[in-house]
Scaffold this motif. Structure first.
Motif, PDB file in Angstrom:
ATOM      1  N   THR A 183     -38.775  35.615  56.864  1.00 40.61           N
ATOM      2  CA  THR A 183     -37.992  34.379  56.937  1.00 40.61           C
ATOM      3  C   THR A 183     -38.010  33.650  55.603  1.00 40.61           C
ATOM      4  O   THR A 183     -38.901  33.820  54.786  1.00 40.61           O
ATOM      5  CB  THR A 183     -38.556  33.436  58.021  1.00 40.61           C
ATOM      6  OG1 THR A 183     -39.950  33.202  57.745  1.00 40.61           O
ATOM      7  CG2 THR A 183     -38.408  34.030  59.416  1.00 40.61           C
TER       8      THR A 183
ATOM      9  N   TRP B 103     -37.343  22.514  68.953  1.00 34.53           N
ATOM     10  CA  TRP B 103     -37.479  23.780  68.229  1.00 34.53           C
ATOM     11  C   TRP B 103     -38.938  24.061  67.880  1.00 34.53           C
ATOM     12  O   TRP B 103     -39.419  25.170  68.087  1.00 34.53           O
ATOM     13  CB  TRP B 103     -36.616  23.764  66.968  1.00 34.53           C
ATOM     14  CG  TRP B 103     -36.545  25.083  66.279  1.00 34.53           C
ATOM     15  CD1 TRP B 103     -35.621  26.060  66.477  1.00 34.53           C
ATOM     16  CD2 TRP B 103     -37.435  25.581  65.274  1.00 34.53           C
ATOM     17  NE1 TRP B 103     -35.888  27.131  65.658  1.00 34.53           N
ATOM     18  CE2 TRP B 103     -36.993  26.864  64.912  1.00 34.53           C
ATOM     19  CE3 TRP B 103     -38.567  25.064  64.641  1.00 34.53           C
ATOM     20  CZ2 TRP B 103     -37.639  27.636  63.949  1.00 34.53           C
ATOM     21  CZ3 TRP B 103     -39.209  25.836  63.685  1.00 34.53           C
ATOM     22  CH2 TRP B 103     -38.756  27.099  63.348  1.00 34.53           C
TER      23      TRP B 103
ATOM     24  N   THR C 123     -34.748  26.986  57.925  1.00 32.45           N
ATOM     25  CA  THR C 123     -35.347  28.307  58.043  1.00 32.45           C
ATOM     26  C   THR C 123     -34.334  29.292  58.585  1.00 32.45           C
ATOM     27  O   THR C 123     -33.306  28.905  59.152  1.00 32.45           O
ATOM     28  CB  THR C 123     -36.605  28.272  58.937  1.00 32.45           C
ATOM     29  OG1 THR C 123     -37.263  29.548  58.871  1.00 32.45           O
ATOM     30  CG2 THR C 123     -36.284  27.917  60.373  1.00 32.45           C
ATOM     31  N   GLY C 124     -34.606  30.543  58.377  1.00 29.24           N
ATOM     32  CA  GLY C 124     -33.760  31.608  58.877  1.00 29.24           C
ATOM     33  C   GLY C 124     -34.279  32.934  58.393  1.00 29.24           C
ATOM     34  O   GLY C 124     -35.201  32.990  57.566  1.00 29.24           O
TER      35      GLY C 124
ATOM     36  N   ASP D 239     -32.000  26.081  61.760  1.00 24.94           N
ATOM     37  CA  ASP D 239     -32.444  27.452  61.960  1.00 24.94           C
ATOM     38  C   ASP D 239     -31.206  28.338  61.864  1.00 24.94           C
ATOM     39  O   ASP D 239     -30.234  28.121  62.590  1.00 24.94           O
ATOM     40  CB  ASP D 239     -33.113  27.589  63.328  1.00 24.94           C
ATOM     41  CG  ASP D 239     -33.663  28.979  63.592  1.00 24.94           C
ATOM     42  OD1 ASP D 239     -33.679  29.819  62.666  1.00 24.94           O
ATOM     43  OD2 ASP D 239     -34.078  29.241  64.733  1.00 24.94           O
ATOM     44  N   ASP D 240     -31.235  29.292  60.950  1.00 25.47           N
ATOM     45  CA  ASP D 240     -30.093  30.190  60.711  1.00 25.47           C
ATOM     46  C   ASP D 240     -28.789  29.419  60.532  1.00 25.47           C
ATOM     47  O   ASP D 240     -27.741  29.809  61.055  1.00 25.47           O
ATOM     48  CB  ASP D 240     -29.961  31.231  61.832  1.00 25.47           C
ATOM     49  CG  ASP D 240     -31.016  32.322  61.727  1.00 25.47           C
ATOM     50  OD1 ASP D 240     -31.421  32.661  60.593  1.00 25.47           O
ATOM     51  OD2 ASP D 240     -31.433  32.836  62.776  1.00 25.47           O
TER      52      ASP D 240
ATOM     53  N   TRP E 154     -37.778  29.708  54.040  1.00 28.13           N
ATOM     54  CA  TRP E 154     -37.978  28.296  54.383  1.00 28.13           C
ATOM     55  C   TRP E 154     -37.641  27.466  53.151  1.00 28.13           C
ATOM     56  O   TRP E 154     -38.173  27.716  52.070  1.00 28.13           O
ATOM     57  CB  TRP E 154     -39.428  28.039  54.793  1.00 28.13           C
ATOM     58  CG  TRP E 154     -39.860  28.805  56.003  1.00 28.13           C
ATOM     59  CD1 TRP E 154     -40.100  30.149  56.080  1.00 28.13           C
ATOM     60  CD2 TRP E 154     -40.089  28.275  57.305  1.00 28.13           C
ATOM     61  NE1 TRP E 154     -40.460  30.479  57.357  1.00 28.13           N
ATOM     62  CE2 TRP E 154     -40.475  29.355  58.123  1.00 28.13           C
ATOM     63  CE3 TRP E 154     -40.023  26.989  57.842  1.00 28.13           C
ATOM     64  CZ2 TRP E 154     -40.778  29.192  59.466  1.00 28.13           C
ATOM     65  CZ3 TRP E 154     -40.340  26.837  59.183  1.00 28.13           C
ATOM     66  CH2 TRP E 154     -40.710  27.912  59.977  1.00 28.13           C
TER      67      TRP E 154
ATOM     68  N   GLU F 101     -40.692  27.330  69.185  1.00 27.69           N
ATOM     69  CA  GLU F 101     -40.857  28.398  68.189  1.00 27.69           C
ATOM     70  C   GLU F 101     -42.238  28.412  67.527  1.00 27.69           C
ATOM     71  O   GLU F 101     -42.639  29.438  66.983  1.00 27.69           O
ATOM     72  CB  GLU F 101     -39.777  28.282  67.105  1.00 27.69           C
ATOM     73  CG  GLU F 101     -38.369  28.381  67.639  1.00 27.69           C
ATOM     74  CD  GLU F 101     -38.017  29.759  68.172  1.00 27.69           C
ATOM     75  OE1 GLU F 101     -38.652  30.751  67.776  1.00 27.69           O
ATOM     76  OE2 GLU F 101     -37.086  29.844  68.990  1.00 27.69           O
TER      77      GLU F 101
END
Length: 107
Positions: free
Chosen positions: A88, A50, A104-105, A40-41, A90, A54
């Protein structure tokens, strides 16, 4: 304009997004390879922790805006009860018809 989930190109990604949006934890786990990983990021995260935080406990949902790279790279509006909605990206690695890794981010 969004892409209907049932029109996503890659079957493994389609199963992943379908399970996520349905809040179906069993189907989500089935869409992943054993030992699947994620980030993530740009930071690797514990996948189970996560996704619980999330996606499942915060009612995560994806609306797909675009796909490329044979369906392995998505841009989506992701929302959950914790963070609201954000654009976002993916990226998926598929192995044997299941998601082996996703990144993802914010897009």
């Amino acid at each position: 304009m969004t892409i209907p989930v049932d029109r996503l190109t890659d079957p493994a990604v389609r199963a992943f997004v379908t399970a996520l949006n349905a809040q179906d934890q069993a189907a989500f786990q089935e869409a992943l390879t054993p030992g699947a990983t994620m980030s993530d990021d740009g930071s690797d995260r514990d996948l189970r922790d996560w996704t619980e935080r999330e996606i499942f406990s915060s009612r995560g949902h994806m609306e797909i805006e675009s796909e490329k790279g044979d369906g392995l790279d998505l841009v989506a509006r992701f929302r959950n009860d914790t963070w609201g909605e954000m654009k976002t990206r993916w990226r998926f690695v598929v192995d044997g018809g299941k998601v082996a890794r996703f990144e993802t981010g914010q897009a």
